[in-house]
Design a protein around this motif. Structure first.
Motif, PDB file in Angstrom:
ATOM      1  N   PHE A 135      81.303  90.541  13.005  1.00  0.00           N
ATOM      2  CA  PHE A 135      82.150  90.657  13.548  1.00  0.00           C
ATOM      3  C   PHE A 135      83.346  91.203  12.570  1.00  0.00           C
ATOM      4  O   PHE A 135      84.539  91.354  12.830  1.00  0.00           O
ATOM      5  CB  PHE A 135      82.837  89.144  12.970  1.00  0.00           C
ATOM      6  N   ILE A 136      82.696  91.570  11.253  1.00  0.00           N
ATOM      7  CA  ILE A 136      83.918  92.232  10.413  1.00  0.00           C
ATOM      8  C   ILE A 136      83.799  93.093  10.892  1.00  0.00           C
ATOM      9  O   ILE A 136      84.585  94.053  10.655  1.00  0.00           O
ATOM     10  CB  ILE A 136      83.635  91.305   8.772  1.00  0.00           C
ATOM     11  N   LEU A 137      82.926  93.793  11.252  1.00  0.00           N
ATOM     12  CA  LEU A 137      82.574  95.426  11.239  1.00  0.00           C
ATOM     13  C   LEU A 137      83.380  95.414  12.056  1.00  0.00           C
ATOM     14  O   LEU A 137      83.839  96.802  12.411  1.00  0.00           O
ATOM     15  CB  LEU A 137      81.185  96.376  10.928  1.00  0.00           C
ATOM     16  N   ILE A 138      83.195  94.906  12.890  1.00  0.00           N
ATOM     17  CA  ILE A 138      83.863  95.065  14.072  1.00  0.00           C
ATOM     18  C   ILE A 138      85.342  95.388  14.402  1.00  0.00           C
ATOM     19  O   ILE A 138      86.155  95.907  14.773  1.00  0.00           O
ATOM     20  CB  ILE A 138      84.207  94.501  16.147  1.00  0.00           C
ATOM     21  N   ILE A 139      86.122  94.077  13.752  1.00  0.00           N
ATOM     22  CA  ILE A 139      87.636  94.460  13.771  1.00  0.00           C
ATOM     23  C   ILE A 139      87.835  95.475  12.108  1.00  0.00           C
ATOM     24  O   ILE A 139      88.607  96.414  12.464  1.00  0.00           O
ATOM     25  CB  ILE A 139      87.647  92.681  12.687  1.00  0.00           C
ATOM     26  N   ALA A 140      87.006  95.792  11.066  1.00  0.00           N
ATOM     27  CA  ALA A 140      87.723  96.842  10.765  1.00  0.00           C
ATOM     28  C   ALA A 140      87.417  98.787  11.250  1.00  0.00           C
ATOM     29  O   ALA A 140      88.199  99.103  10.908  1.00  0.00           O
ATOM     30  CB  ALA A 140      86.435  96.694   9.439  1.00  0.00           C
ATOM     31  N   ASN A 141      86.118  98.067  11.751  1.00  0.00           N
ATOM     32  CA  ASN A 141      86.137  99.803  12.850  1.00  0.00           C
ATOM     33  C   ASN A 141      87.418  99.724  13.481  1.00  0.00           C
ATOM     34  O   ASN A 141      88.263 100.943  14.284  1.00  0.00           O
ATOM     35  CB  ASN A 141      85.049  99.695  13.358  1.00  0.00           C
ATOM     36  N   PHE A 142      87.959  98.876  14.650  1.00  0.00           N
ATOM     37  CA  PHE A 142      89.165  98.695  15.707  1.00  0.00           C
ATOM     38  C   PHE A 142      89.686  98.577  14.696  1.00  0.00           C
ATOM     39  O   PHE A 142      90.900  99.665  15.220  1.00  0.00           O
ATOM     40  CB  PHE A 142      88.992  96.978  16.046  1.00  0.00           C
ATOM     41  N   ALA A 143      90.108  98.295  13.756  1.00  0.00           N
ATOM     42  CA  ALA A 143      91.990  98.760  12.727  1.00  0.00           C
ATOM     43  C   ALA A 143      92.001  99.825  12.791  1.00  0.00           C
ATOM     44  O   ALA A 143      93.506 101.040  12.561  1.00  0.00           O
ATOM     45  CB  ALA A 143      91.737  98.099  11.359  1.00  0.00           C
ATOM     46  N   LEU A 144      90.769 100.649  12.208  1.00  0.00           N
ATOM     47  CA  LEU A 144      90.884 102.660  12.105  1.00  0.00           C
ATOM     48  C   LEU A 144      90.305 102.915  13.287  1.00  0.00           C
ATOM     49  O   LEU A 144      91.876 104.116  12.946  1.00  0.00           O
ATOM     50  CB  LEU A 144      89.015 102.406  11.870  1.00  0.00           C
ATOM     51  N   PHE A 145      90.182 102.204  14.335  1.00  0.00           N
ATOM     52  CA  PHE A 145      90.184 103.520  15.362  1.00  0.00           C
ATOM     53  C   PHE A 145      91.892 102.924  16.493  1.00  0.00           C
ATOM     54  O   PHE A 145      92.237 104.320  16.975  1.00  0.00           O
ATOM     55  CB  PHE A 145      88.885 102.891  16.501  1.00  0.00           C
ATOM     56  N   ILE A 146      92.515 102.139  16.103  1.00  0.00           N
ATOM     57  CA  ILE A 146      93.724 102.382  16.168  1.00  0.00           C
ATOM     58  C   ILE A 146      94.535 103.362  15.235  1.00  0.00           C
ATOM     59  O   ILE A 146      95.528 104.095  16.213  1.00  0.00           O
ATOM     60  CB  ILE A 146      94.655 101.089  16.406  1.00  0.00           C
ATOM     61  N   ALA A 147      94.602 103.674  14.206  1.00  0.00           N
ATOM     62  CA  ALA A 147      95.271 104.606  13.515  1.00  0.00           C
ATOM     63  C   ALA A 147      94.333 105.444  13.386  1.00  0.00           C
ATOM     64  O   ALA A 147      95.769 107.164  13.644  1.00  0.00           O
ATOM     65  CB  ALA A 147      94.286 104.136  12.155  1.00  0.00           C
ATOM     66  N   TYR A 148      93.837 106.015  14.000  1.00  0.00           N
ATOM     67  CA  TYR A 148      92.803 107.223  14.556  1.00  0.00           C
ATOM     68  C   TYR A 148      93.377 107.950  15.251  1.00  0.00           C
ATOM     69  O   TYR A 148      94.245 109.066  16.367  1.00  0.00           O
ATOM     70  CB  TYR A 148      91.327 107.522  15.125  1.00  0.00           C
ATOM     71  N   TYR A 149      94.067 107.105  17.062  1.00  0.00           N
ATOM     72  CA  TYR A 149      94.280 107.443  18.490  1.00  0.00           C
ATOM     73  C   TYR A 149      95.875 107.208  18.252  1.00  0.00           C
ATOM     74  O   TYR A 149      96.093 107.749  19.332  1.00  0.00           O
ATOM     75  CB  TYR A 149      93.868 105.807  19.360  1.00  0.00           C
ATOM     76  N   MET A 150      96.164 106.279  16.804  1.00  0.00           N
ATOM     77  CA  MET A 150      97.745 106.810  16.993  1.00  0.00           C
ATOM     78  C   MET A 150      98.021 107.926  16.908  1.00  0.00           C
ATOM     79  O   MET A 150     100.011 108.541  17.045  1.00  0.00           O
ATOM     80  CB  MET A 150      97.928 105.983  15.737  1.00  0.00           C
ATOM     81  N   LEU A 151      97.181 108.924  16.261  1.00  0.00           N
ATOM     82  CA  LEU A 151      97.559 110.155  15.754  1.00  0.00           C
ATOM     83  C   LEU A 151      97.544 111.058  16.380  1.00  0.00           C
ATOM     84  O   LEU A 151      97.700 112.568  16.680  1.00  0.00           O
ATOM     85  CB  LEU A 151      96.422 110.479  14.763  1.00  0.00           C
ATOM     86  N   PHE A 152      96.709 110.922  17.783  1.00  0.00           N
ATOM     87  CA  PHE A 152      95.929 111.680  19.071  1.00  0.00           C
ATOM     88  C   PHE A 152      97.275 112.187  19.502  1.00  0.00           C
ATOM     89  O   PHE A 152      97.796 113.472  19.693  1.00  0.00           O
ATOM     90  CB  PHE A 152      95.527 110.692  19.763  1.00  0.00           C
ATOM     91  N   PRO A 153      98.506 111.779  19.923  1.00  0.00           N
ATOM     92  CA  PRO A 153      99.857 111.734  20.971  1.00  0.00           C
ATOM     93  C   PRO A 153     100.953 112.154  19.881  1.00  0.00           C
ATOM     94  O   PRO A 153     101.450 112.864  20.945  1.00  0.00           O
ATOM     95  CB  PRO A 153      99.368 111.100  21.964  1.00  0.00           C
ATOM     96  N   THR A 154     100.887 111.766  18.614  1.00  0.00           N
ATOM     97  CA  THR A 154     102.513 111.891  18.152  1.00  0.00           C
ATOM     98  C   THR A 154     102.062 113.064  16.941  1.00  0.00           C
ATOM     99  O   THR A 154     102.922 113.852  16.689  1.00  0.00           O
ATOM    100  CB  THR A 154     102.398 110.943  17.011  1.00  0.00           C
ATOM    101  N   LEU A 155     101.251 113.213  16.477  1.00  0.00           N
ATOM    102  CA  LEU A 155     101.062 114.711  15.769  1.00  0.00           C
ATOM    103  C   LEU A 155     101.221 115.868  16.432  1.00  0.00           C
ATOM    104  O   LEU A 155     102.457 116.886  15.941  1.00  0.00           O
ATOM    105  CB  LEU A 155      99.576 114.460  14.675  1.00  0.00           C
ATOM    106  N   PRO A 156     100.961 115.832  17.820  1.00  0.00           N
ATOM    107  CA  PRO A 156     101.675 116.740  18.100  1.00  0.00           C
ATOM    108  C   PRO A 156     102.771 117.569  19.034  1.00  0.00           C
ATOM    109  O   PRO A 156     103.274 118.476  19.041  1.00  0.00           O
ATOM    110  CB  PRO A 156     100.383 116.882  19.981  1.00  0.00           C
ATOM    111  N   VAL A 157     103.902 116.171  18.923  1.00  0.00           N
ATOM    112  CA  VAL A 157     105.095 115.707  18.879  1.00  0.00           C
ATOM    113  C   VAL A 157     105.262 116.521  17.707  1.00  0.00           C
ATOM    114  O   VAL A 157     106.701 117.155  17.560  1.00  0.00           O
ATOM    115  CB  VAL A 157     104.991 114.465  19.432  1.00  0.00           C
ATOM    116  N   TYR A 158     104.773 115.839  16.563  1.00  0.00           N
ATOM    117  CA  TYR A 158     105.806 116.067  14.851  1.00  0.00           C
ATOM    118  C   TYR A 158     105.542 118.005  14.766  1.00  0.00           C
ATOM    119  O   TYR A 158     106.504 118.191  14.117  1.00  0.00           O
ATOM    120  CB  TYR A 158     104.501 115.737  13.695  1.00  0.00           C
ATOM    121  N   ILE A 159     104.382 117.970  15.553  1.00  0.00           N
ATOM    122  CA  ILE A 159     104.439 119.135  14.780  1.00  0.00           C
ATOM    123  C   ILE A 159     104.973 120.170  15.699  1.00  0.00           C
ATOM    124  O   ILE A 159     105.537 121.368  15.163  1.00  0.00           O
ATOM    125  CB  ILE A 159     103.016 120.122  15.192  1.00  0.00           C
TER     126      ILE A 159
END
Length: 397
Positions: free
Chosen positions: A17-41
């Motif tokens: 359960f902890i691993l799933i939640i930890a990975n979930f938090a990590l993937f939120i961060a990972y995918y937050m950057l996908f559409p936003t970094l191109p806009v930032y660049i």
């Protein structure tokens, strides 16, 4: 009827359960950057042509370093490698605030890809260790929810934050999710495996896991098609004059979330062949529906079909990549699987852009069926091997 072994194997432990939640938090961060970094660049350079470098630099680093991450993980220090990679990812995310210069940002993104290669590969290996072997596909289906939910929430959250609060605030929130993942991972009770350090020299045979090649080839061809969906569907929707085509991804994420654990359990009880073959057929069907789509409801239908199909293929092939691999080689097997997935995404993003330029998006999506059918062909070359290994692992567990 369930296998008797499955009823005695506990899946939902505190570690899982902890691993799933930890990975979930990590993937939120990972995918937050996908559409936003191109806009930032684009904001700091004013050039559209450079926006794709954000994804390219991260994926390039992930491809280069995943094999080495797998080799380190196979020393038995799964949790330590996860924490190391997460720390690198966190520091690079924080650094985006400090350097609004393209070359420095791309360097930070490349190093972030290095961290991603280590933490993402280690997380998948931890999951394969924690999940009882007779319930491996089912467990990987539930574990995969952390990815699909992160994929659904991350991009929308990132865009919402930059529009309402600016890039610096978004980077800080993103870093906060990574730090949360790090803290949660500390709570996982996992002792380092007592694996003797390998004395074999560094080579392709030691970096890649041979037994994971077949399922990895399946996901390679499947992810070539997936790249066409995530990279060009919005542009295709504009071409077909369909507004709100983003609902495709909402329905896709919901279908993916529901189908992953269902198909995982089905693979454990009925066999991997049924799940993988059905999933690849559904992925091909989705491309056909997209080709004929001229209205939003048809795009939504395609999203539902594709979510079910990909939700069947991805976690099942990931489970197959480690199913009959010894503990001391699971890191290399997981690295092999994700390396092929990354390569498929990179190749697809470049290849389909060229195809769309010369033939248009509609014909491009019909052509996406070709690598999907190649994935099916590759899988059908070894279905009995997968079934026998599954039966063997259940019998010996």
């Amino acid at each position: 009827m369930l296998d008797p072994n499955m009823q005695t194997q506990r899946l939902w432990t505190s570690n899982f359960f902890i691993l799933i939640i930890a990975n979930f938090a990590l993937f939120i961060a990972y995918y937050m950057l996908f559409p936003t970094l191109p806009v930032y660049i684009k904001e700091i350079t004013g050039k559209d042509a450079l926006t794709g470098l954000a994804m390219g630099s991260l994926l390039l680093a992930a491809v280069l370093f995943r094999p080495f991450a797998g080799r380190l993980i196979d020393t038995g220090k799964r949790k330590a490698v996860f924490l190391f990679g997460t720390a690198i990812f966190f520091l690079c995310t924080i650094s985006f605030n400090l350097a609004p210069v393209l070359l420095i940002l791309l360097a930070a993104r490349f190093i972030q890809g290095f961290g991603w290669a280590y933490c993402n590969t280690a997380a998948g290996t931890l999951a394969s260790d924690i999940i009882p072997k007779p319930r491996l596909a089912e467990g990987m289906g539930y574990y995969g929810l952390s990815l699909s939910l992160g994929m659904a929430i991350g991009p929308a959250l990132g865009l919402f934050l930059i529009q309402g609060y600016g890039f610096q605030f978004m980077f800080n929130i993103c870093a906060g999710y990574v730090f949360l993942s790090f803290l949660l991972a500390l709570l996982i009770k996992y002792s380092n495996l007592k694996i003797a350090a390998t004395k074999k020299p560094l080579s392709l045979k030691t970096i890649f896991e041979k037994k994971a090649i077949h399922p990895s080839l399946v996901i390679f061809f499947t992810s070539i098609g997936y790249a066409a969906v995530v990279s060009f569907l919005a542009l295709f929707g504009q071409e077909r004059h369909v507004s709100d085509v983003g609902l495709f991804f909402v329905v896709y994420a919901i279908s993916l979330t529901i189908s992953r654990p269902f198909f995982g359990r089905l693979a454990d009880t009925k066999g991997y062949d049924m799940v993988v073959v059905s999933g690849l057929i559904l992925c091909s069907l989705a491309m056909t529906i997209i080709y004929f789509a001229h209205t939003l409801p048809v795009f939504i239908l395609a999203g539902m079909v594709y979510g079910i199909g990909y939700g069947a293929v991805q976690p099942t092939t990931q489970a197959l990549s480690v199913l009959y691999v010894p503990m001391e080689r699971r890191g290399s097997a997981t690295a092999t699987f994700f390396l092929f997935l990354d390569l498929g995404m990179c190749l697809g993003a470049v290849m389909w852009g060229v195809v769309a330029h010369y033939f248009g998006y509609g014909l491009m999506y019909l052509m996406v069926i070709i690598p999907t059918l190649l994935a099916l062909l590759v899988y059908l070359l070894f279905p009995r091997e997968a079934e026998k290994q599954q039966e063997l692992s259940i019998a010996n567990s």
